[in-house]
Design an enzyme around this catalytic site. Structure first.
Site, mmCIF file in Angstrom:
data_model
loop_
_atom_site.group_PDB
_atom_site.id
_atom_site.type_symbol
_atom_site.label_atom_id
_atom_site.label_comp_id
_atom_site.label_asym_id
_atom_site.label_seq_id
_atom_site.Cartn_x
_atom_site.Cartn_y
_atom_site.Cartn_z
ATOM 1 N N SER A 1 0.824 -1.209 0.000
ATOM 2 C CA SER A 1 0.000 0.000 0.000
ATOM 3 C C SER A 1 0.859 1.261 0.000
ATOM 4 O O SER A 1 1.968 1.284 0.550
ATOM 5 C CB SER A 1 -0.897 0.000 1.241
ATOM 6 O OG SER A 1 -1.534 1.254 1.420
ATOM 7 N N GLN B 1 0.728 -0.306 -4.851
ATOM 8 C CA GLN B 1 -0.531 0.437 -5.004
ATOM 9 C C GLN B 1 -0.294 1.923 -4.784
ATOM 10 O O GLN B 1 0.438 2.325 -3.876
ATOM 11 C CB GLN B 1 -1.557 -0.087 -3.988
ATOM 12 C CG GLN B 1 -2.867 0.676 -3.965
ATOM 13 C CD GLN B 1 -2.895 1.759 -2.889
ATOM 14 O OE1 GLN B 1 -2.081 1.758 -1.982
ATOM 15 N NE2 GLN B 1 -3.827 2.676 -3.006
ATOM 16 N N TYR C 1 -2.293 5.977 -5.001
ATOM 17 C CA TYR C 1 -3.469 6.830 -5.171
ATOM 18 C C TYR C 1 -3.109 8.007 -6.071
ATOM 19 O O TYR C 1 -1.940 8.377 -6.207
ATOM 20 C CB TYR C 1 -3.929 7.404 -3.821
ATOM 21 C CG TYR C 1 -4.406 6.408 -2.813
ATOM 22 C CD1 TYR C 1 -5.654 5.806 -2.930
ATOM 23 C CD2 TYR C 1 -3.632 6.082 -1.703
ATOM 24 C CE1 TYR C 1 -6.105 4.898 -1.985
ATOM 25 C CE2 TYR C 1 -4.076 5.179 -0.750
ATOM 26 C CZ TYR C 1 -5.313 4.592 -0.896
ATOM 27 O OH TYR C 1 -5.759 3.701 0.038
ATOM 28 N N THR D 1 -5.395 2.931 -7.330
ATOM 29 C CA THR D 1 -6.695 3.001 -6.661
ATOM 30 C C THR D 1 -7.367 4.328 -6.985
ATOM 31 O O THR D 1 -6.812 5.391 -6.703
ATOM 32 C CB THR D 1 -6.532 2.844 -5.141
ATOM 33 O OG1 THR D 1 -5.951 1.569 -4.872
ATOM 34 C CG2 THR D 1 -7.876 2.931 -4.440
ATOM 35 N N ARG E 1 -16.315 6.815 7.982
ATOM 36 C CA ARG E 1 -16.119 5.570 8.736
ATOM 37 C C ARG E 1 -16.308 5.859 10.219
ATOM 38 O O ARG E 1 -15.372 6.237 10.931
ATOM 39 C CB ARG E 1 -14.733 5.000 8.442
ATOM 40 C CG ARG E 1 -14.539 4.735 6.944
ATOM 41 C CD ARG E 1 -13.102 4.372 6.604
ATOM 42 N NE ARG E 1 -12.908 4.385 5.148
ATOM 43 C CZ ARG E 1 -11.732 4.264 4.558
ATOM 44 N NH1 ARG E 1 -10.640 4.110 5.297
ATOM 45 N NH2 ARG E 1 -11.624 4.297 3.238
ATOM 46 N N LYS F 1 -7.950 0.095 -9.873
ATOM 47 C CA LYS F 1 -8.690 -0.529 -8.773
ATOM 48 C C LYS F 1 -9.817 0.377 -8.295
ATOM 49 O O LYS F 1 -9.592 1.550 -7.993
ATOM 50 C CB LYS F 1 -7.749 -0.835 -7.611
ATOM 51 C CG LYS F 1 -8.393 -1.551 -6.428
ATOM 52 C CD LYS F 1 -7.345 -1.881 -5.372
ATOM 53 C CE LYS F 1 -7.929 -2.668 -4.218
ATOM 54 N NZ LYS F 1 -8.890 -1.882 -3.420
ATOM 55 N N HIS G 1 -13.967 -1.042 -2.378
ATOM 56 C CA HIS G 1 -13.033 -0.717 -1.301
ATOM 57 C C HIS G 1 -13.426 -1.423 -0.004
ATOM 58 O O HIS G 1 -13.291 -0.873 1.089
ATOM 59 C CB HIS G 1 -12.965 0.796 -1.084
ATOM 60 C CG HIS G 1 -11.597 1.296 -0.731
ATOM 61 N ND1 HIS G 1 -10.752 1.823 -1.661
ATOM 62 C CD2 HIS G 1 -10.916 1.342 0.455
ATOM 63 C CE1 HIS G 1 -9.619 2.190 -1.073
ATOM 64 N NE2 HIS G 1 -9.697 1.895 0.216
ATOM 65 N N ARG H 1 -15.825 0.374 2.367
ATOM 66 C CA ARG H 1 -15.264 1.435 3.206
ATOM 67 C C ARG H 1 -15.411 2.824 2.608
ATOM 68 O O ARG H 1 -14.949 3.804 3.202
ATOM 69 C CB ARG H 1 -13.783 1.154 3.463
ATOM 70 C CG ARG H 1 -13.543 -0.092 4.297
ATOM 71 C CD ARG H 1 -12.081 -0.514 4.282
ATOM 72 N NE ARG H 1 -11.186 0.454 4.872
ATOM 73 C CZ ARG H 1 -10.990 0.594 6.187
ATOM 74 N NH1 ARG H 1 -11.661 -0.148 7.035
ATOM 75 N NH2 ARG H 1 -10.132 1.480 6.645
#
Length: 381
Positions: free
Chosen positions: A106, A127, A129, A155, A164, A251, A275, A278
């Protein structure tokens, strides 16, 4: 309750982890309807049992982006994995490599790229963003290339963080969060010693390397909130496609039209994902979204899926719905929290055994033989 190895590891993780970490892993957005439907919708997929088909030889291997996978499974990127076990990303990556499947690091991992990549004997995935700080993105891509990362997982379903509420209640965020986390650690001495004391540094390794100073848990939520970019569009990925010469996966796809746009963009693969429930509560589960997406783009790129996969049986179900490979998130995280690298290894072995049983009893001798013909009915059609 749906019983699986993941269920047992979840119970063990809940006992071992401070509540702020368990609920960070376990929770979803808003009222968590999508979180629950990810699991329940997939569990309701009915497989077509076949008998007397000479199933003495099975082959679970699959080819994906010029890699041979021992089974159609990869470990998904999970932020803060290193807080769930001592240097958790390294432990999970080792388990995946030993099993012959990819591990995806990540952006917001505890262990940086430079610590994880040399610890395993196969190339890993990374991964990323789309962030406002394009300098960080370029730096991360350059470091990933240098470390031998083969596949980029981009992502795109977090232009803004989801709501959340469990995090605010648990102490992950909200008033007096740092004090609450400290008190919780004191009441979980095994975690406090193994991870809290011996697992340092507790910072976002990839971000700290770029910034030149520690970016710790206290900065995690704020840094993300300030750097996610709601203006993201396909054109913002073009320079990355030009820079990155390896496979690139998008993703966070739930709609067939977005899947078609990914094909037009030139992506090598997509991950059908919400996700893990989430982000936006009330959207389709991955199981319900998959058939229409597979109808739209199957064969044009590789289709991966995550969200709700808790067993090897679920892997077979998702492939029958149209996926080429699946990604495990919570399932491996629970096992890691409970028993470290050995827990992840055991979980992957159990997934393989469950897949073998399902394939024998559905008459599929290889992964390519798992198809819509393996289903009694197909959700979403």
């Amino acid at each position: 309750m749906i019983i699986s190895a993941s269920t047992d590891y979840r119970a063990a993780a809940k006992s071992k982890l401070p509540p702020f970490l368990f609920h960070y892993a376990d929770g979803g957005a808003y009222a968590e309807h999508t979180l629950r439907h990810n699991v329940s919708d997939l569990s309701e997929i009915a497989l077509r049992q076949r008998v007397l088909r000479n199933m003495s030889e099975l082959n679970l291997e699959t080819q994906l982006f010029n890699e041979t996978l021992s089974m159609p499974v990869a470990l998904a990127p999970v932020g803060l994995t290193g807080m769930f076990a001592r240097r958790g990303e390294v432990q999970a990556a080792r388990a995946a490599a030993a099993k012959g499947i990819p591990f995806t690091l990540s952006t917001v991992s505890v262990c940086p790229i430079e610590e994880v990549a040399p610890a395993i004997n196969r190339p890993m995935w990374f991964q990323l963003y789309v962030l406002k700080d394009r300098g960080f993105m370029k730096n991360a891509l350059e470091r990933a290339k240098t470390a031998g990362v083969t596949t980029l997982v981009f992502t795109v379903d977090m232009p803004t963080p989801g709501a959340r509420y469990r995090d605010a209640h648990s102490g992950m965020s909200g008033p007096n969060a740092a004090m609450r986390r400290m008190l919780q650690a004191m009441t979980h001495p095994q975690w406090a010693f193994d991870v809290g004391l011996m697992g340092r540094p507790h910072d976002l390794g990839n971000i700290s390397t770029y910034r030149g100073n520690p970016t710790g848990l206290a900065d995690y939520i704020g840094w993300l909130a300030n750097n996610f970019d709601p203006s993201i569009s396909w054109k913002d990925l073009e320079w990355i496609r030009d820079f990155w010469d390896g496979p690139m996966i998008i993703k966070g796809i739930l709609d067939p039209e977005d899947a078609k746009d990914a094909v037009k963009f030139g992506a090598d693969g997509i991950v059908v994902s919400n996700h893990g429930g989430r982000q936006l509560d009330g959207v389709l589960s991955s199981a319900r979204a998959m058939p229409a997406i597979a109808d739209a783009v199957k064969g044009d790129l590789k289709i991966l899926a995550d969200s709700g996969i808790r067993s090897g049986l679920d892997v077979v179900r998702m492939i029958a719905l149209g996926a080429d490979t699946v990604m495990l998130g919570r399932a491996f995280l629970y096992a890691l929290a409970a028993a470290g690298e050995a827990g992840v290894s055991n979980l992957l072995d159990l997934f393989e055994k469950e897949m073998r049983v399902a394939m024998v009893l559905t008459g599929a001798k290889s992964i390519s033989e798992i198809s819509a013909e393996s289903l009694v009915r197909e959700l979403g059609r």
